[in-house]
Structures are given as C-alpha cells and as structure tokens.
Design an enzyme around this catalytic site. Sequence first.
Site, PDB file in Angstrom:
ATOM      1  N   ASN A   9      55.376  19.256  49.730  1.00 22.35           N
ATOM      2  CA  ASN A   9      56.292  18.594  48.519  1.00 22.35           C
ATOM      3  C   ASN A   9      55.755  19.677  47.276  1.00 22.35           C
ATOM      4  O   ASN A   9      54.507  19.416  46.799  1.00 22.35           O
ATOM      5  CB  ASN A   9      55.729  17.179  48.353  1.00 22.35           C
ATOM      6  CG  ASN A   9      56.515  16.731  47.085  1.00 22.35           C
ATOM      7  OD1 ASN A   9      57.265  17.322  46.614  1.00 22.35           O
ATOM      8  ND2 ASN A   9      56.337  15.510  46.867  1.00 22.35           N
ATOM      9  N   LYS A  11      57.131  19.254  44.382  1.00 20.10           N
ATOM     10  CA  LYS A  11      57.194  18.543  43.345  1.00 20.10           C
ATOM     11  C   LYS A  11      58.179  19.268  42.203  1.00 20.10           C
ATOM     12  O   LYS A  11      58.756  20.241  42.534  1.00 20.10           O
ATOM     13  CB  LYS A  11      55.845  17.891  42.702  1.00 20.10           C
ATOM     14  CG  LYS A  11      55.353  17.345  43.666  1.00 20.10           C
ATOM     15  CD  LYS A  11      54.038  16.333  43.445  1.00 20.10           C
ATOM     16  CE  LYS A  11      53.429  15.700  44.465  1.00 20.10           C
ATOM     17  NZ  LYS A  11      52.462  14.494  44.026  1.00 20.10           N
ATOM     18  N   HIS A  94      59.077   8.410  47.358  1.00 25.30           N
ATOM     19  CA  HIS A  94      57.766   9.127  46.941  1.00 25.30           C
ATOM     20  C   HIS A  94      57.393   7.970  45.894  1.00 25.30           C
ATOM     21  O   HIS A  94      58.209   7.450  44.912  1.00 25.30           O
ATOM     22  CB  HIS A  94      57.993  10.507  46.510  1.00 25.30           C
ATOM     23  CG  HIS A  94      56.617  10.926  46.165  1.00 25.30           C
ATOM     24  ND1 HIS A  94      55.964  10.656  45.116  1.00 25.30           N
ATOM     25  CD2 HIS A  94      55.935  11.874  47.025  1.00 25.30           C
ATOM     26  CE1 HIS A  94      54.760  11.299  45.106  1.00 25.30           C
ATOM     27  NE2 HIS A  94      54.667  12.262  46.197  1.00 25.30           N
ATOM     28  N   GLU A  96      56.011   8.825  42.914  1.00 27.34           N
ATOM     29  CA  GLU A  96      56.286   9.238  41.650  1.00 27.34           C
ATOM     30  C   GLU A  96      57.902   8.575  41.358  1.00 27.34           C
ATOM     31  O   GLU A  96      58.410   8.622  40.118  1.00 27.34           O
ATOM     32  CB  GLU A  96      56.343  10.626  41.695  1.00 27.34           C
ATOM     33  CG  GLU A  96      54.821  10.974  41.426  1.00 27.34           C
ATOM     34  CD  GLU A  96      54.479  12.250  42.148  1.00 27.34           C
ATOM     35  OE1 GLU A  96      55.084  13.407  42.397  1.00 27.34           O
ATOM     36  OE2 GLU A  96      53.216  12.577  42.494  1.00 27.34           O
ATOM     37  N   GLU A 166      51.110   7.422  51.636  1.00 30.99           N
ATOM     38  CA  GLU A 166      50.307   8.235  50.557  1.00 30.99           C
ATOM     39  C   GLU A 166      49.879   7.090  49.647  1.00 30.99           C
ATOM     40  O   GLU A 166      50.888   6.578  48.672  1.00 30.99           O
ATOM     41  CB  GLU A 166      51.562   8.881  49.782  1.00 30.99           C
ATOM     42  CG  GLU A 166      52.071  10.110  50.570  1.00 30.99           C
ATOM     43  CD  GLU A 166      52.569  11.154  49.679  1.00 30.99           C
ATOM     44  OE1 GLU A 166      52.446  12.385  49.860  1.00 30.99           O
ATOM     45  OE2 GLU A 166      53.486  10.980  48.818  1.00 30.99           O
ATOM     46  N   GLY A 172      47.112  13.334  43.724  1.00 30.98           N
ATOM     47  CA  GLY A 172      46.885  14.255  42.599  1.00 30.98           C
ATOM     48  C   GLY A 172      45.491  13.929  42.024  1.00 30.98           C
ATOM     49  O   GLY A 172      45.429  14.388  40.721  1.00 30.98           O
ATOM     50  N   SER A 211      45.883  14.298  48.217  1.00 34.34           N
ATOM     51  CA  SER A 211      44.524  14.968  48.088  1.00 34.34           C
ATOM     52  C   SER A 211      44.393  15.494  49.302  1.00 34.34           C
ATOM     53  O   SER A 211      43.139  15.701  49.544  1.00 34.34           O
ATOM     54  CB  SER A 211      43.654  14.359  47.296  1.00 34.34           C
ATOM     55  OG  SER A 211      44.020  13.943  45.905  1.00 34.34           O
ATOM     56  N   GLY A 233      49.778  19.354  45.730  1.00 33.25           N
ATOM     57  CA  GLY A 233      49.044  20.407  44.979  1.00 33.25           C
ATOM     58  C   GLY A 233      48.798  21.590  46.002  1.00 33.25           C
ATOM     59  O   GLY A 233      48.910  22.870  45.453  1.00 33.25           O
TER      60      GLY A 233
END
Length: 249
Positions: A9, A11, A94, A96, A166, A172, A211, A233
């Site tokens: 992903n 983002k 998600h 976010e 998640e 993150g 992570s 990330g």
Amino acid sequence: MRKKLVAGNWKMNGSLRQNEVLLSDISAAVPGLTCEVAVFPPYPYLAQSQLALAGSGVALGAQSVSEYTQGAFTGEVSASMLAEFGCRYVLLGHSERRGLFGETDAVVAAKFEAAQKAGLIPVLCLGETLAERESGSTMAVVARQLSSVLDRSGVGAMVSAVVAYEPVWAIGTGMTASPAQAQEVHAAIRAQVAVLDAGVAEGLCILYGGSVKPQNAEELFGQADIDGGLIGGAALVADDFLKICLAAS
Ligand code: 13P
C-alpha cells in the site's frame, strides 16, 4: 493450502519518476517468488502502473473506491473505472480512511458491494485503536467491522475477498503486533466466518499489516492464520518489499 499474498500500500506517496524504478524493480524480481504480489499506487498512477506491470505477474490494486457507480459525485472514482485500469484488488476500510475521512462500517460495506459488482476483489481492512486494545475491546471491534460486511453481502461474498488485520497502533509506528497477538486476532476472524461457513473460512486469505519489515515478516507469516502482509512504509523501498515477499515465499 492458501496461497500467500504480499500487498504494498503506497498510500499518498510516489511520483512518475520514483514509481518507474520501483515498479521495474518489483516486476523484475517477482518471477522468482511463489507468493502472489500486488501493489496499490495512488489513483493517478494506475495507468502508469498498469503499463509497467503488464505481463509481470504483479497484480494491481487501488487504495479506495466510491460506493456509487456513476454520476454527480465530484472527486469520487468508481469500481468500474478501476477495473478498466487493470485493477484486481481494492483496499476498503483502511484505518486512515475510517479515522481521517470518516468512513463508517456502513460506508465500507457499501463500497465492498460496489467493488465486487465490478469484479474487483476487496481487501477489507479491520483493526482496533490503541485505546480499544487497552480497554480489552479488540475482538469486539474487529468482529463488528467484519459483521457489517457479512450482514450486507453474506458469507458467500468472502470467497472472492481478502481480509487485512491492521491494528491501528501498529501502523507506521514501528510497533508491530507480536506474532502471537496477530495470530490471536486472525484466528478469531477466521472463526467468525467459520460459524457461517467453514469452507469459506478455510479458504479466506487474511493478511497482517502494521510495521511489517524484512526483520519480522518471516515470523509473522509463519503463524497458522496469517496468509501474508499488507505493507506500508517498507513497500516504498524495492529491496525491503522484495525481502518481505521472499519471507512469504
Ligand atoms: P506500515 O507498514 O507503514 O506500518 O503501514 C501499514 C499499512 O497501513 C498498510 O496498509
């Protein structure tokens, strides 16, 4: 046996120039892997990614989708548009999107249905916040998020869907859930589906996200109910992403 899937992903990251390198590094390495690999770039880069990934075996996905099919919905992107650009998957719910953009369980369930109607495979993201974990409500939160989709679309819809657990506190932050913590929730998700249909539950691909790094991927993916990862990330660095794919292979 369920096939492992590693999904990146991206983002809201990337540029035409950066993507060119990342996409070409990933497509070059994928023939040596036994897991399935997918990338989720931002909408404007879907055309570039579709072209760059053609024939590579790397699947393409989008990060969200509209619950509506077409019309006066400024800023929205429909599932059929994503299908036109070669998307196989779409992320839904998600944290976010839920936390920053107010997506409710009901909206996520509507998007899930819209995605499947257009032939996309939804990757349904579930997960608790730190406060919810600390108050002991992890299982209840995840069960509620999953129920909203099961209630609307039925357990049969999970045959062509992926679930991603998640924990919000692990996204993150570098604070990965321990393999045991993740496995516990994954097993509960599978058990919830199994109450409705044991066969569907057995075949359901459940990813872990939060992570995931080359250093912790193998142990996470070694858990009985963890079928791969949804990577943030580390998916932006080809070398790290490919090491994680290797851990799933
Ligand atoms: P990180 O891997 O950066 O923690 O992000 C996880 C994630 O949100 C993937 O969807």
